[in-house]
Design a protein around this motif. Structure first.
Motif, mmCIF file in Angstrom:
data_model
loop_
_atom_site.group_PDB
_atom_site.id
_atom_site.type_symbol
_atom_site.label_atom_id
_atom_site.label_comp_id
_atom_site.label_asym_id
_atom_site.label_seq_id
_atom_site.Cartn_x
_atom_site.Cartn_y
_atom_site.Cartn_z
ATOM 1 N N GLY A 331 39.420 47.125 51.992
ATOM 2 C CA GLY A 331 40.327 46.324 51.423
ATOM 3 C C GLY A 331 40.236 44.809 51.592
ATOM 4 O O GLY A 331 39.652 43.910 51.029
ATOM 5 N N VAL A 332 40.288 44.706 52.767
ATOM 6 C CA VAL A 332 40.266 43.285 53.328
ATOM 7 C C VAL A 332 38.775 42.721 53.264
ATOM 8 O O VAL A 332 38.633 41.538 52.923
ATOM 9 C CB VAL A 332 40.808 43.307 54.873
ATOM 10 C CG1 VAL A 332 40.230 41.974 55.361
ATOM 11 C CG2 VAL A 332 42.228 43.296 54.803
ATOM 12 N N MET A 333 37.949 43.555 53.640
ATOM 13 C CA MET A 333 36.423 43.023 53.816
ATOM 14 C C MET A 333 35.815 42.921 52.296
ATOM 15 O O MET A 333 35.018 41.777 52.063
ATOM 16 C CB MET A 333 35.661 44.217 54.371
ATOM 17 C CG MET A 333 36.070 44.292 55.855
ATOM 18 S SD MET A 333 34.816 45.194 57.054
ATOM 19 C CE MET A 333 33.196 44.255 56.512
ATOM 20 N N ILE A 334 36.279 43.684 51.256
ATOM 21 C CA ILE A 334 35.678 43.633 50.022
ATOM 22 C C ILE A 334 36.286 42.093 49.499
ATOM 23 O O ILE A 334 35.547 41.448 48.746
ATOM 24 C CB ILE A 334 36.104 44.513 48.923
ATOM 25 C CG1 ILE A 334 35.451 45.915 49.346
ATOM 26 C CG2 ILE A 334 36.156 44.380 47.319
ATOM 27 C CD1 ILE A 334 35.978 47.051 48.479
ATOM 28 N N MET A 335 37.603 41.844 49.408
ATOM 29 C CA MET A 335 38.289 40.572 49.221
ATOM 30 C C MET A 335 37.656 39.254 49.914
ATOM 31 O O MET A 335 37.219 38.227 49.241
ATOM 32 C CB MET A 335 39.934 40.522 49.530
ATOM 33 C CG MET A 335 40.294 41.599 48.358
ATOM 34 S SD MET A 335 42.439 41.269 48.466
ATOM 35 C CE MET A 335 42.614 41.936 50.251
ATOM 36 N N SER A 336 37.503 39.516 51.213
ATOM 37 C CA SER A 336 36.708 38.437 51.898
ATOM 38 C C SER A 336 35.429 38.118 51.559
ATOM 39 O O SER A 336 34.851 37.033 51.325
ATOM 40 C CB SER A 336 36.850 38.660 53.539
ATOM 41 O OG SER A 336 38.114 38.944 53.887
ATOM 42 N N THR A 337 34.652 39.195 51.086
ATOM 43 C CA THR A 337 33.037 39.057 50.873
ATOM 44 C C THR A 337 33.010 38.200 49.504
ATOM 45 O O THR A 337 32.202 37.457 49.268
ATOM 46 C CB THR A 337 32.724 40.322 50.485
ATOM 47 O OG1 THR A 337 32.427 41.155 51.799
ATOM 48 C CG2 THR A 337 31.129 40.231 50.174
ATOM 49 N N LEU A 487 33.949 35.063 38.109
ATOM 50 C CA LEU A 487 33.909 36.793 37.654
ATOM 51 C C LEU A 487 34.265 37.428 39.104
ATOM 52 O O LEU A 487 35.113 38.091 39.303
ATOM 53 C CB LEU A 487 32.808 37.078 37.030
ATOM 54 C CG LEU A 487 32.610 36.666 35.472
ATOM 55 C CD1 LEU A 487 31.437 37.192 35.077
ATOM 56 C CD2 LEU A 487 33.674 37.206 34.823
ATOM 57 N N VAL A 488 33.507 36.830 39.908
ATOM 58 C CA VAL A 488 33.655 37.659 41.422
ATOM 59 C C VAL A 488 34.908 37.250 42.122
ATOM 60 O O VAL A 488 35.698 38.406 42.658
ATOM 61 C CB VAL A 488 32.312 37.224 42.319
ATOM 62 C CG1 VAL A 488 32.876 37.681 43.824
ATOM 63 C CG2 VAL A 488 31.056 37.655 41.687
ATOM 64 N N ILE A 489 35.456 36.222 42.015
ATOM 65 C CA ILE A 489 36.734 35.791 42.857
ATOM 66 C C ILE A 489 37.806 36.354 42.251
ATOM 67 O O ILE A 489 38.936 36.578 42.464
ATOM 68 C CB ILE A 489 36.744 34.491 43.267
ATOM 69 C CG1 ILE A 489 37.800 34.332 44.435
ATOM 70 C CG2 ILE A 489 36.919 33.581 42.080
ATOM 71 C CD1 ILE A 489 37.763 32.719 44.943
ATOM 72 N N GLY A 490 37.755 36.286 40.789
ATOM 73 C CA GLY A 490 38.636 36.465 39.833
ATOM 74 C C GLY A 490 39.173 38.216 40.038
ATOM 75 O O GLY A 490 40.406 38.285 39.797
ATOM 76 N N VAL A 491 38.261 38.854 40.327
ATOM 77 C CA VAL A 491 38.327 40.176 40.297
ATOM 78 C C VAL A 491 38.738 40.671 41.856
ATOM 79 O O VAL A 491 39.682 41.762 41.996
ATOM 80 C CB VAL A 491 37.143 41.130 39.749
ATOM 81 C CG1 VAL A 491 37.176 42.473 39.954
ATOM 82 C CG2 VAL A 491 36.905 40.984 38.236
ATOM 83 N N CYS A 492 38.401 40.029 42.553
ATOM 84 C CA CYS A 492 38.759 40.589 44.061
ATOM 85 C C CYS A 492 40.140 40.735 44.480
ATOM 86 O O CYS A 492 40.292 41.490 45.193
ATOM 87 C CB CYS A 492 37.845 39.716 45.118
ATOM 88 S SG CYS A 492 38.519 38.158 45.453
#
Length: 525
Positions: A331-337, A487-492
């Motif tokens: 979860g942390v790595m998906i959000m960080s990416t 779109l990428v940061i809004g969903v993460c």
């Protein structure tokens, strides 16, 4: 002032003034190592502040090496010497008989010194790409050394030293773009662990109530390092690009000496490695400035937390072996990416906006300071998950609006609105990075904490790899840059919903302690 003998059990005084320690388990409260350390040195005092600031200064030099290519690898302006240039917009489009010259001295940039003006975009971007690729590889190789072998202080010292030496070598031995790119890779490889070690070491010597605020110190130092680059570049205007490397690398050597002699290793890490005497000595040194006399009877050997790492990369093995730890790490790595795509991509995309590049870069660098202030306020007031979700959504909405406004650009008012939305989006992304790193510290116990934070930071860098191609695509269609960013940061941020809340929760030292804490929470519910 903290109790001068907090690590001894409670005592009973008899009528003669003599005392004995109680061993009745009905009266004795068993304290965790976290609580014992806090009782001994206090939650936050001058010793912890000095240590935290000194350790956090590493972020300043880290930021300088991260963004130095903005000036050293820039393509200088040029002008036509004769009348054969006509209306050509680029040097490479000029006819063979056209005469032109650089506006700055030839040695002011690697582009002009090595004649790379007509080289492919791959060659021009190779040094910067090599740096970030080195960061990615270095993060994977060095990720667990601070947890398993070297410790936080030694790895911080080694990383700063290698970054400084590679920077000095870059200034003196770079004869072409290929040697230069190799040295940038070495620099990126070496500095990969600086932010992680600095953040973890600074927060492990303070009480849980101050972890967030202390973590912000490093983010502020990073912002100041970013802001110092335009000043250094301006002072050296008209000089060789190599002088900028010297100006940023030599002070790092002095900083390494300060770390060697004045920074203390994390007592938490020493304890889980079984180095009890060193942990006690470091605690005494940290407490010296606000406690005049101290005696210590530390936890018994059977109570001391022990790390269960047996080799250099065992911390990662432990993270993968435990289902709950793997769930948190993913979860942390998906959000960080996803956050990294915006954090590293937005500054690169400023050239796509109809706005002065130097001014917009300065405004973006300045926006990191209020981002740190926002983190300082939010970290103690709101839940970590709510903060992350809110900041990522704000950043996403503003980024999408940048693309929409650019499609309807009709004058100064719309231009001002566009850069304003871009700054808000970048500021929110910066604050999300800060909170994300602090959140990661709190999600994992001491024995694997540095490794987990390292993986989160490498995920940020990995996200940055996707920024340049999106920026290139956005030159023809704004939505392919800022729209995709949004779109990428809004969903993460929504991935934070599946992680536990950590605000105000004591740090665990071992995997077993973290598991026991989670079981206690479930039992209480």
């Amino acid at each position: 002032m903290a109790d001068s003998n907090p690590l001894l059990p409670p005592r009973d005084d008899d009528a003669d003034g003599r005392f004995e320690y109680r061993t009745d388990h009905h009266h004795e409260k068993k304290l965790s190592v976290d609580e014992r350390i806090e009782q001994y040195i206090g939650e936050f005092g001058w010793p912890q502040l000095i240590q935290s600031v000194l350790v956090s200064l590493a972020w300043t030099f880290d930021a300088q090496q991260t963004f130095i290519s903005v000036f050293t690898d820039a393509e200088p302006g040029w002008h036509c010497v004769g009348s054969q240039c006509g209306s050509y917009s680029g040097v490479c489009d000029l006819p063979d008989d056209a005469r032109w010259a650089w506006n700055s001295p030839k040695e002011s940039s690697i582009i002009s010194e090595w004649g790379l003006q007509c080289a492919s975009s791959f060659v021009k971007g190779l040094p910067a790409s090599s740096f970030f690729f080195g960061c990615l590889i270095g993060g994977l190789v060095l990720a667990t050394l601070a947890d398993s072998w070297l410790g936080r202080k030694n790895l911080l010292l080694l990383s700063c030293l290698s970054m400084s030496i590679s920077g000095i070598l870059t200034a003196f031995v770079s004869t072409n773009v290929w040697v230069y790119a190799l040295l940038r890779f070495v620099c990126g490889f070496g500095r990969a662990a600086i932010g992680t070690c600095s953040l973890v070491l600074a927060t492990e010597v303070v009480g849980k109530r101050w972890r967030g605020q202390v973590g912000v110190i490093g983010f502020v130092c990073f912002s100041l390092g970013f802001l110092s680059l335009p000043g250094i570049a301006y002072i050296n205007e008209g000089k060789s690009w190599r002088t900028i490397y010297i100006w940023t690398s030599m002070p790092t050597l002095i900083y390494c000496a300060l770390v060697l002699f004045f920074v203390r290793e994390s007592p938490r890490w020493l304890l889980i490695k079984g180095r009890k005497e060193e942990a006690v000595e470091n605690l005494k040194n940290i407490a010296t400035l606000h406690q005049s006399s101290l005696t210590l009877s530390f936890v018994g050997e059977e109570e001391a937390p022990h790390g269960n790492d047996l080799d250099v990369y065992s911390a990662l093995k432990i993270l993968v072996a435990k289902t709950w730890a793997l769930h948190r790490l993913v979860g942390v790595m998906i959000m960080s990416t996803c956050i990294g795509v915006v954090y590293y991509g937005m500054p690169l995309a400023l050239g796509n906006l109809p706005f002065n590049l130097y001014l917009s870069c300065t405004l973006n660098a300045l926006s990191e300071l209020p981002a740190s202030f926002i983190t300082f306020v939010l970290i103690d007031k709101l839940n970590r998950k709510c903060s992350l979700i809110g900041l990522t959504i704000v950043s996403g909405i503003c980024s999408v609006l940048v693309a929409i406004v650019q499609d309807f650009y009709h004058g100064r008012l719309m231009m001002g609105l566009q850069i304003g939305l871009e700054i808000i989006s970048f500021l929110s992304a910066c604050a999300a990075v800060d909170i994300m790193l602090i959140y990661t510290i709190e999600l994992f116990p001491t024995c694997v904490r540095n490794s987990a934070v390292s993986m989160a930071r490498q995920a940020l860098v990995f996200g940055g790899i996707f920024g340049p191609p999106l920026v290139a695509a956005g030159r023809t269609s704004p939505f392919l840059t800022y729209g995709v960013f949004g779109l990428v940061i809004g969903v993460c941020g929504l991935f934070a919903g599946g992680l536990p809340e950590t605000r105000g929760v004591a740090l665990s030292d071992t995997m077993e302690e973290e598991e026991d804490g989670e079981k206690a929470k479930l039992a209480a519910v």
